[in-house]
Design an enzyme around this catalytic site. Structure first.
Site, short mmCIF file in Angstrom:
data_model
loop_
_atom_site.label_atom_id
_atom_site.label_comp_id
_atom_site.label_asym_id
_atom_site.label_seq_id
_atom_site.Cartn_x
_atom_site.Cartn_y
_atom_site.Cartn_z
N GLU A 273 -2.17 -2.87 -7.48
CA GLU A 273 -3.24 -3.15 -6.51
C GLU A 273 -3.72 -1.82 -5.95
OE1 GLU A 273 -3.18 -2.63 -3.03
OE2 GLU A 273 -1.10 -1.95 -2.85
N HIS B 194 -4.87 -5.44 -0.73
CA HIS B 194 -5.55 -5.29 0.56
C HIS B 194 -6.44 -6.50 0.84
CE1 HIS B 194 -4.15 -1.23 -0.24
NE2 HIS B 194 -4.42 -0.92 1.00
N SER C 15 0.84 -1.19 0.00
CA SER C 15 0.00 0.00 0.00
C SER C 15 0.88 1.25 0.00
CB SER C 15 -0.96 -0.03 1.20
OG SER C 15 -1.95 0.96 1.06
#
Length: 443
Positions: A208, A278, A116
């Site tokens: 992502e 995630h 992330s």
């Protein structure tokens, strides 16, 4: 287009390795996050060392920049620390990139783990320390079997941490071999145009994200496309885009439509739905290692040296152990200056008077440029020079490169010589000596 420079794989984290737990981005929920992170480290056979400020809070940040930076610098510089495991993502890592001690990582490479927002850290260490980072679970996460196994394979045993991905979707058929690069899409878009943006040419691009509407995903991909960052990408390896909000308006599009459209434009294979992002069950992937994506077979296979006894060069040939001599930044600058020509400000002015077509190339950052520069100079920050110079300056032009003090310009001149520019020199003393010697100033 040339492939990215090889990245070094840091030493493996064998049982007993001391791993720093830090929070460079968003705040933790409480002490339980730290306790779970420490328990995860011990379960993997590592000794946790908790950063001093991990429970600090400053709004949406895990403490002020100074606190988060202090913990991260400690983790990078402390010789007793073998690896760095970020406790969570969120936002805030980008705010620290300018101040990080990349020299410390060059001297003693360490595994850095997270995903992330930690994408910013992985990209920065790849660009400025030549080091592969590990896109994997954060330390506070619960580690189901697949996640724990992949983490151990990537960091300890150096086995393929990926493989078959049941349920993955082939959006464009084909296979490709290249370096893994990328991570969180929002961070990649935010880094575009900065000295920390990863080089993606020759890469299998990993993507992502979370909480992003399809139109925003489309917009970020367009941004990367328009900057030229996607030129030369060999494949798209797409993880999970979770919690996608409803676009709201009529005529919404499916994520797979947007991804497939991009794959068609780039003419590369695309495999979506990989266990990355995630989600609890996720792979740990070394960004910089060679990998093969087979979209038809639904596989991503990563090449890692077994055992991980020391730094490994990730190159275009099969991975081999190559002894490395660690050099300081001062060593690299001295070597560059031995290979290039340096000119004084007076000599540079004489050249300009003799030939007005001489290009003064300013390789400083935008904030430095805005405070003043040589009149008529071309501004290309050092971090993006290789990708922009060929479109801006012909190889037969004479170039005088300058920075603040003459170090970055020496490295830039050395690079341009390797790219075939023969009439290149570096301004000794840089902008500082130019101004002190009475050189003209604009801006």
């Amino acid at each position: 287009m040339s492939a990215p420079d090889p990245l070094h794989l840091p030493p493996s984290l064998a049982p007993g390795a001391r791993v720093a737990l830090v929070a460079p981005a968003g705040p933790l929920s409480g002490p339980e996050d730290v306790e779970r992170g420490a328990a995860n480290a011990r379960a993997l056979g590592w000794e946790p060392a908790v950063g001093r400020y991990v429970l600090a809070r400053h709004g949406y940040l895990a403490g002020g920049d100074e606190e988060r930076l202090a913990d991260l610098q400690w983790a990078l510089r402390d010789a007793s620390i073998d690896g760095v495991w970020c406790l969570r993502g969120g936002y805030g890592t980008m705010r620290l990139l300018d101040a990080l001690d990349y020299d410390a990582l060059r001297r003693r490479p360490k595994a850095i783990v997270g995903y992330s927002d930690v994408t910013a850290l992985h990209a920065a260490i790849g660009r400025h320390a030549g080091l592969a980072g590990f896109h994997g679970p954060v330390a506070r996460a619960r580690l189901p079997e697949l996640a724990a196994r992949s983490l151990r394979q990537a960091l300890t045993t150096r086995e393929n941490p990926a493989g078959a991905a049941p349920g993955a979707r082939c959006l464009r058929a084909g296979s490709a071999h290249g370096r893994l690069a990328g991570g969180n899409l929002a961070l990649l878009a935010a880094l575009a145009g900065t000295p920390y943006a990863p080089r993606l040419d020759g890469a299998i691009l990993l993507l992502e994200d979370v909480n992003e509407a399809v139109y925003r995903v489309d917009r970020m991909l367009r941004q990367l496309r328009l900057t030229g960052m996607l030129d030369g990408v060999r494949a798209l390896a797409v993880g999970h885009f979770t919690a996608i909000p409803d676009d709201g308006d009529e005529g919404g599009r499916l994520l797979d439509d947007v991804l497939g459209e991009l794959a068609d434009e780039l003419r590369v294979p695309c495999l979506a739905g990989l266990p990355v992002g995630h989600v609890d069950e996720q792979w740990t992937l070394p960004l910089g290692a060679l990998a093969t994506l087979d979209a038809d077979a639904g596989r991503l296979d990563v090449e890692l040296a077994a055992g991980g006894g020391g730094p490994t060069i990730i190159a275009d040939s099969p991975v081999t152990e190559i002894p490395m001599t660690q050099k300081s930044g001062a060593d690299l600058i001295a070597e560059a200056k031995a290979r290039i020509r340096e000119v004084t400000p007076d000599e540079a002015r004489e050249r300009q008077q003799r030939d007005p077509s001489v290009v003064f190339l300013d390789v400083r950052e935008p904030n430095e440029w805005n405070l003043g520069h040589v009149p008529g100079a071309l501004h290309i920050p050092r971090g993006t020079m290789e990708t922009k110079i060929e479109q801006a300056v012909p190889r037969d032009r004479e170039i005088v490169i300058y920075c603040a003090s003459g170090n970055r310009s020496a490295l830039a001149a050395d690079t341009l010589q390797q790219m075939g520019y023969e009439k290149v020199s570096s301004l000794a003393g840089g902008w500082r000596d130019w101004v002190q010697s009475g050189g003209a100033v604009e801006g």
